[in-house]
Design a protein around this motif. Structure first.
Motif, PDB file in Angstrom:
ATOM      1  N   ILE A 107      -7.467  -1.274   8.964  1.00 53.21           N
ATOM      2  CA  ILE A 107      -6.549  -2.489   8.473  1.00 53.21           C
ATOM      3  C   ILE A 107      -5.642  -2.888   9.461  1.00 53.21           C
ATOM      4  O   ILE A 107      -5.056  -1.883  10.313  1.00 53.21           O
ATOM      5  CB  ILE A 107      -5.819  -2.043   7.277  1.00 53.21           C
ATOM      6  N   VAL A 169      -9.624  -5.856   6.459  1.00 58.80           N
ATOM      7  CA  VAL A 169     -10.220  -4.503   6.422  1.00 58.80           C
ATOM      8  C   VAL A 169     -11.510  -4.709   7.031  1.00 58.80           C
ATOM      9  O   VAL A 169     -12.492  -5.402   6.906  1.00 58.80           O
ATOM     10  CB  VAL A 169     -10.329  -4.021   5.079  1.00 58.80           C
ATOM     11  N   CYS A 193      -8.102  -3.540  -2.365  1.00 56.72           N
ATOM     12  CA  CYS A 193      -8.581  -5.033  -1.606  1.00 56.72           C
ATOM     13  C   CYS A 193      -9.482  -5.717  -2.366  1.00 56.72           C
ATOM     14  O   CYS A 193     -10.200  -5.358  -3.310  1.00 56.72           O
ATOM     15  CB  CYS A 193      -9.236  -4.501  -0.381  1.00 56.72           C
TER      16      CYS A 193
END
Length: 951
Positions: A107, A169, A193
């Motif tokens: 990330i 990500v 996410c």
């Protein structure tokens, strides 16, 4: 290269409260972030800290339920920061396609904890972790567990990762999703996410993306396994591909310095035309990029020098770099595995296993990590490029088929392009494996013009007087315009480059036949170059043109006999040791090793393919010199023994130019005999055509033998297959008088018309005109491009009844200029980058009931159709990506059918079309449907008489 994955992170600030989150650049002017960061605003500030001040961007799509939003900037957010941006530096999208944990993910974003100068200034931070596919399965949330705690909890109890919402990500170069929150009770080790696959499938996302970028978003690739080693190796591998395949040798510029003689493929590559093999339909030419885009597996056929290998190199370099344009955007980020079969033949190697694929091309890169190729193939991220199936011997073809079919069966999501000469394998050879066949077409006049301009631009890199080069360029273009025979000689990139080089060397004077063109090219490379540069024996060895040829032709003949195109130094020395005893003048100047070094350095005909492995600059020169050796060594019978083998056909044809008056009849009669003995109709036709082409080389050939050749060709008429059509068209105007005309009752053989149109040119017009009275209007009207536009319009098209249903294909401005002279034309198909103003002028008086616009990214408005009035009832727009609106269509009261394929449809268009009472059918086709269907189509579905088709 485009932006590295980690460099795509940006900071996003709500315009209302200044709340800060993160985001990711999908392209250079579009940003994906979380919807909650925007606080329901219509715009937000975006900055690239340390590189770009903040820019106010508008929200073009948001889905609060998904918690995702798409922003568009008024200009590039990374202008000047990267050197190569194609398709706006599109990121590679990915989705998790495994239930096993996916480690080594990262990330990148701008959390508050990372700020400096007392929290006033943003700083980027980077976290690593493992995606847990089953952890958020029920909520359809992607969960990542960090490898270590990010930091201590803040004094106010807030997360130390605040500000990371919207951060990308990544798994390697693949964008898996964006951060949306940190769940409580997990010690800040878990991150929730939004998966990219859910965003791409979200209501309205595709439509917003298309509107902003002009193309569909890439489909998410399956991510099954990944390691950090994979990421670094893939970057190195992509760079090695670029180094190996981004530049190509420019024929005829080798006397310049090395930098000037190597042409960047961005300059050298031309998107040539090809046709697809679709039984029962008239082949329509399209640019190869367009055809490849919609076909995951392709067998590409093309003649020698047609550009097959150049296409493979171009695809490999640009797909690895992620720099292919919108049409081929789905290939960006795939990992190309180039398999040059000629190299395998030279090595004596078998067909590669999956693990061996990365090493086949001999790239300058470290060995791949264990299992890397398998992970790429399993994830559907591979682009397999198999170059030169015709290089495989006839007895090994089935082994090649078994290897390729087995590899693709094991990894079914692999995209593949394989190249082959036209007749090397039978039609539909790979059809059972899902391959579609494409055939490269000869270059059109405008392609030749573009190539000539690019060639002379490359020549200017050597410092030559630009005015002189411009004069040569204009003179050559003028010759092409006024000499159809010369244009026909330059219909492939190789022959066009040879023509440019000879024109420059001879200051405007050019050979008249293909054989003479090659012979002149060899004279230029082997003799005139050093003489012109006043270089006298730079390595102590001086040979005449003929002495060069004697040595090279022995090597070429050995390669042809072995079915090879590459050789090692030891193999070449073996051939020289056999030849030099008969050449005492050359042998006295140096050892065989020194003579070989001279040939490699000075001939301009040999190239080092990789360390210690060499090849001729082009296979055609190898075949030309091999043919010379066979003829001079009185081995025409040996050539004829191979007449049934396609890889020998060019050698046989080129041998005719080397034959004496005594030898040529032996060659021609041998080909006639081989054709007569063949029971395969296509092979019989090919051999008779070769005999006729060889006979055309003769300054003198007995009249009875000429008569036998004509009778042989006539015996295979009319042609029975597209393969025969292609072969007979090679004879050009020679075959036209032999073709049968239409029957008295008006019936005709459609393949006869295909031969006439394939030959084209002014000489074919009277034969096309003979079929006007027959019911052949459809085929004649669709092949205008093969003939001089004005003469064909006057002599053929003006005599056809175009006022009914016959479609007329218009694909050049020369044709467009003649359209107004043809009177009413019921069905018009325009293919090309015509503007609305040009179409409006051309259609005066046409009064069509049906109009098709194909492959026109230039066309923007539809106002020009207003002149069609009430006559237009059917409209098709295909690949018209620049169209800005369809509202003007509401003024066409008679319009009943609209078909849209890969053409934008906007909310205003939906409302306008729903208000057309006479509209009966609206068809929304192919990949654009996913984007269009995200729009609110309720008004269209409520139309009382409308058949809405979304296929």
């Amino acid at each position: 290269m485009g932006l590295a994955p980690g460099r795509r992170a940006v900071a996003v600030h709500s315009q209302h409260s200044g709340r800060q989150g993160s985001g990711v650049l999908l392209t250079d002017d579009t940003v994906l972030t979380c919807a909650h960061v925007l606080e329901a605003g219509y715009s937000a500030w975006v900055s690239v800290p340390g590189l770009r001040d903040r820019v106010l961007c508008r929200v073009i799509w948001a889905d609060p339920q998904l918690d995702a939003a798409l922003l568009q900037a008024p200009e590039s957010l990374v202008a000047g920061l990267v050197t190569t941006l194609v398709n706006a530096t599109t990121v590679r999208l990915a989705e998790v396609a495994t239930e096993r944990p996916l480690p080594d993910c990262e990330i990148v974003g701008f959390p508050h904890i990372q700020r400096y100068e007392e929290g006033r200034r943003l700083e980027c931070d980077q976290y690593t972790g493992t995606v847990l596919p089953l952890a958020g399965l029920i909520r359809r949330t992607m969960v990542l567990e960090l490898d270590r705690p990010p930091a201590a909890e803040r004094a106010d109890g807030g997360s130390p990762l605040a500000g990371l919402s919207g951060a990308p990500v990544f798994a390697g170069s693949g964008l898996l999703g964006i951060v949306k929150g940190i769940p409580r009770g997990r010690g800040h080790l878990r991150v929730e996410c939004v998966p990219l696959a859910a965003i791409v499938a979200g209501d309205g996302f595709r439509g917003a993306y298309v509107k902003a970028t002009g193309s569909l978003p890439p489909e998410p690739a399956a991510q099954t396994r990944h390691t950090t080693v994979d990421s670094s190796h893939e970057q190195e591998y992509a760079e090695a591909l670029g180094a190996a395949y981004r530049r190509t040798k420019v024929f005829g510029l080798d006397e310049l310095n090395r930098r000037a003689s190597e042409w960047d493929l961005d300059t050298a590559y031309l998107s040539l035309e090809a046709t697809s093999r679709e039984p029962g339909s008239t082949p329509v030419p399209h640019r190869i990029d367009e055809l490849l885009a919609s076909r995951p597996r392709v067998l590409l056929r093309g003649d020698a020098g047609a550009g097959k290998t150049t296409l493979v190199w171009w695809l490999a370099a640009h797909a690895a770099a992620g720099t292919l344009g919108p049409r081929l955007a789905d290939l960006n980020g795939l990992v190309p595995f180039v398999v040059p079969l000629r190299t395998l033949r030279a090595r004596g190697s078998g067909f590669p296993s999956p693990a061996e694929l990365p090493g086949v091309a001999g790239l300058m890169v470290d060995p791949a990590p264990d299992g890397w190729a398998g992970r790429v193939l399993s994830g559907g991220r591979a682009l397999l490029l198999v170059d030169g199936l015709d290089e495989v011997s006839q007895e090994d073809r089935e082994a090649a088929y078994a290897w390729l079919s087995g590899l693709l069966a094991r990894f079914p999501r692999t995209r593949c392009v394989a190249t082959v000469r036209p007749l090397a394998v039978e039609p539909e050879w790979l059809a059972s494996e899902g391959f579609e066949e494409l055939t490269l077409l000869p270059m059109r006049d405008q392609d030749i013009q573009a190539f000539v301009t690019a060639w002379h631009d490359a020549a200017g890199l050597g410092g030559e007087d630009p005015e002189v080069l411009k004069g040569l360029e204009q003179d050559l273009l003028q010759q092409f315009r006024h000499n159809p025979t010369l244009s026909d000689l330059a219909r492939t990139p190789l022959l066009c480059a040879v023509t440019c080089a000879l024109h420059r060397l001879r200051e405007g004077f050019l050979p008249e036949t293909r054989w003479a063109l090659y012979q002149s090219a060899l004279q230029m490379l082997l003799g005139a170059r050093d003489d012109r540069r006043r270089i006298d024996a730079p390595d102590g060895i001086r040979m005449s043109v003929e002495e060069h040829q004697q040595l090279l032709q022995r090597l070429a003949a050995w390669l042809v006999r072995g079915g090879q195109t590459e050789f090692t130094r030891d193999q070449a020395l073996h051939q020289l040791n056999r030849a030099l005893p008969g050449m005492p003048r050359v042998a006295g100047q140096g050892t065989p090793e020194e003579v070989l070094t001279h040939l490699l350095n000075r001939s301009g005909l040999l190239q080092e393919r990789r360390d210690g492995v060499f090849q001729f600059a082009h296979r055609t020169f190898q075949d030309f010199l091999a043919a010379k050796e066979f003829v001079e060594d009185d081995l025409v019978p040996e050539l004829l023994r191979h007449a049934r083998e396609q890889q020998w056909h060019d050698v046989l044809l080129l041998a005719a130019g080397h034959c004496s008056r005594r030898e040529l009849p032996v060659l021609v009669e041998g080909l006639l005999a081989a054709g007569s003995a063949s029971r395969k109709w296509d092979l019989k036709t090919t051999l008779y055509v070769l005999a006729a082409l060889c006979a055309q080389h003769a300054a003198w050939l007995s009249e009875p033998l000429h008569h036998r050749v004509r009778n042989a060709v006539a015996s295979v008429l009319p042609p029975r297959s597209p393969e025969q059509v292609g072969q007979l068209a090679r004879l050009g105007p020679y075959v036209l008088p032999l073709l049968p005309g239409p029957h008295e009752d008006g019936r005709f053989d459609e393949h006869v018309i295909e031969v006439i149109c394939a030959i084209g040119g002014a000489e074919a017009i009277p034969y096309a005109r003979a079929f006007v009275a027959a019911h052949a209007a459809h085929r004649l009207a669709f092949r205008w491009r093969s003939f001089p536009p004005a003469a064909y319009a006057r002599e053929v098209l003006a005599r056809l009844d175009l006022g009914k249903t016959t479609p007329l294909l218009v694909s050049s401005r020369g044709e467009l200029a003649q359209l107004s002279l043809l009177g009413p034309v019921a069905h018009l198909c325009f293919m090309g980058d015509f503007t609305g103003a040009e179409l409006s002028r051309a259609m005066a008086g046409a009064r069509p009931y049906k109009v098709e616009i194909v492959d026109n990214p230039t066309l923007d408005d539809m106002e020009w159709l207003r002149d069609c009035g009430a006559t237009l009832t059917r409209l098709t727009l295909q690949d018209c990506t620049g169209v800005t609106g369809l509202v003007p269509l509401t003024e066409l009261a008679g319009l009943e059918v609209i078909r849209l394929r890969d053409t934008p449809l906007r909310p205003d268009d939906v409302r306008a079309l729903a208000g057309m009472p006479g509209l009966r059918i609206l068809s929304l086709q192919t990949t654009q449907v996913e984007a269009l269907d995200r729009l609110d189509l309720a008004a269209l579905r409520a139309h009382p008489h409308l058949d809405l088709r979304t296929t």
